[in-house]
Design a protein around this motif. Sequence first.
Motif, PDB file in Angstrom:
ATOM      1  N   VAL A  90       0.823  -1.211   0.000  1.00 46.09           N
ATOM      2  CA  VAL A  90       0.000   0.000   0.000  1.00 46.09           C
ATOM      3  C   VAL A  90       0.855   1.259   0.000  1.00 46.09           C
ATOM      4  N   ASN A  91       1.924   1.262   0.776  1.00 49.85           N
ATOM      5  CA  ASN A  91       2.734   2.473   0.902  1.00 49.85           C
ATOM      6  C   ASN A  91       3.577   2.777  -0.319  1.00 49.85           C
ATOM      7  N   GLN A  92       3.698   1.805  -1.222  1.00 45.14           N
ATOM      8  CA  GLN A  92       4.505   2.005  -2.425  1.00 45.14           C
ATOM      9  C   GLN A  92       3.674   2.429  -3.634  1.00 45.14           C
ATOM     10  N   LEU A  93       2.365   2.515  -3.482  1.00 42.45           N
ATOM     11  CA  LEU A  93       1.517   2.884  -4.614  1.00 42.45           C
ATOM     12  C   LEU A  93       1.713   4.349  -4.998  1.00 42.45           C
ATOM     13  N   ALA A  94       1.708   4.611  -6.289  1.00 47.60           N
ATOM     14  CA  ALA A  94       1.741   5.989  -6.779  1.00 47.60           C
ATOM     15  C   ALA A  94       0.388   6.653  -6.541  1.00 47.60           C
ATOM     16  N   ASP A  95       0.383   7.973  -6.473  1.00 53.84           N
ATOM     17  CA  ASP A  95      -0.855   8.701  -6.207  1.00 53.84           C
ATOM     18  C   ASP A  95      -1.952   8.353  -7.212  1.00 53.84           C
ATOM     19  N   LYS A  96      -1.579   8.121  -8.472  1.00 56.04           N
ATOM     20  CA  LYS A  96      -2.583   7.823  -9.492  1.00 56.04           C
ATOM     21  C   LYS A  96      -3.247   6.471  -9.273  1.00 56.04           C
ATOM     22  N   GLN A  97      -2.645   5.616  -8.427  1.00 55.49           N
ATOM     23  CA  GLN A  97      -3.230   4.302  -8.133  1.00 55.49           C
ATOM     24  C   GLN A  97      -4.170   4.326  -6.935  1.00 55.49           C
ATOM     25  N   LEU A  98      -4.221   5.432  -6.206  1.00 53.16           N
ATOM     26  CA  LEU A  98      -5.018   5.480  -4.989  1.00 53.16           C
ATOM     27  C   LEU A  98      -6.528   5.387  -5.231  1.00 53.16           C
ATOM     28  N   PRO A  99      -7.085   5.992  -6.296  1.00 51.67           N
ATOM     29  CA  PRO A  99      -8.531   5.820  -6.519  1.00 51.67           C
ATOM     30  C   PRO A  99      -8.943   4.354  -6.636  1.00 51.67           C
ATOM     31  N   LEU A 100      -8.138   3.544  -7.317  1.00 52.24           N
ATOM     32  CA  LEU A 100      -8.470   2.118  -7.434  1.00 52.24           C
ATOM     33  C   LEU A 100      -8.322   1.428  -6.091  1.00 52.24           C
TER      34      LEU A 100
END
Length: 241
Positions: free
Chosen positions: A86-96
Motif C-alpha cells: 500500500v505504501n509504495q503505490l503511486a498517487d494515481k493508483q489510490l482511486p483504485l
Amino acid sequence: MSDDVRDPQGDLIGHMRGVTIRFAAKTVLRDVNIRLHKGQLHMLSGPSGCGKTTLLRALNRLNDCFDKHEVNGNICLKLSAGEIDVNQLADKQLPLLRRKVGMVFQNPNLLPGSIIENLTLPLKVVAGLDSTRAMARCEEVLMQVRLWDEVKERLNADATSLSGGQQQRLCLARTLVLEPEILLLDEPTASLDPYNTEVIEQLLASLKQQYTMVMVSHCPAQTKRLADKSFKLERQQVISE
C-alpha cells in the motif's frame, strides 16, 4: 506474503508489519503488527485517541489527506488483482485502492442529491456503467443492505430525508456498489439509536462471509457480538489480540 497464506486461522488477506505513523512531531501509532484474514470481521478497540481510526485509514491511504503525514513499515494487501504494498503505490493508483478497500465513516457522508443519485453517481463516474446497468446494480445493493423495500417508492427523494440509520445503510450501499474486497468501518453505529444499531450489526454479520472487514468500535459488547478477531490498542500500539 505467500508464506503467510497458509496461516491456520484462514487465508491471510493482509498484514501490517512494524507500522509507525506520525503527524508532524506527534507519533500516533508505533510498531504496529496485525494480520487480516479473508472473510472475517476484525474489530479495533481501545480508548479515544489511541490511533484506531488512523490505523483504519492507513489501509487505503486516507491519512495522505492530512498535512505532515509520515508512515513507516509495511502494509501489504492481497487483492484479486494481486498483492500490493500500500505504501509504495503511486498517487494515481489510490482511486483504485480506495475502490477496492472501501470505507464507511462514523457519520453518514451523503452526496448532495437524491437517494438514487448517491448510488448512480459513483457507478457512472467511477465504474462507467450506463443507466440501465447502474440501476440494476443499485437495486441489488439496496436489497443487500435491506433498504430497498423502505425506499423503492421514493428513490428520487432527497437523501437527507432518510433517517439516520437509513442514511448509514445508504452510505454502506454506496461503498458496496463499487464491489470492494475489503470494508473499513469507522464506528458506523456510534451516532445511531439502539434499534438502528441492531439493524446495522445484523447487516454486518450477514456480510462478513462476503467481505473482509475491519471495524473500529468503542463498545466491548459490540466487539464480543461481531468480532471474528479483535485488536486492542493502547499507548500507540496493539497490546492484545
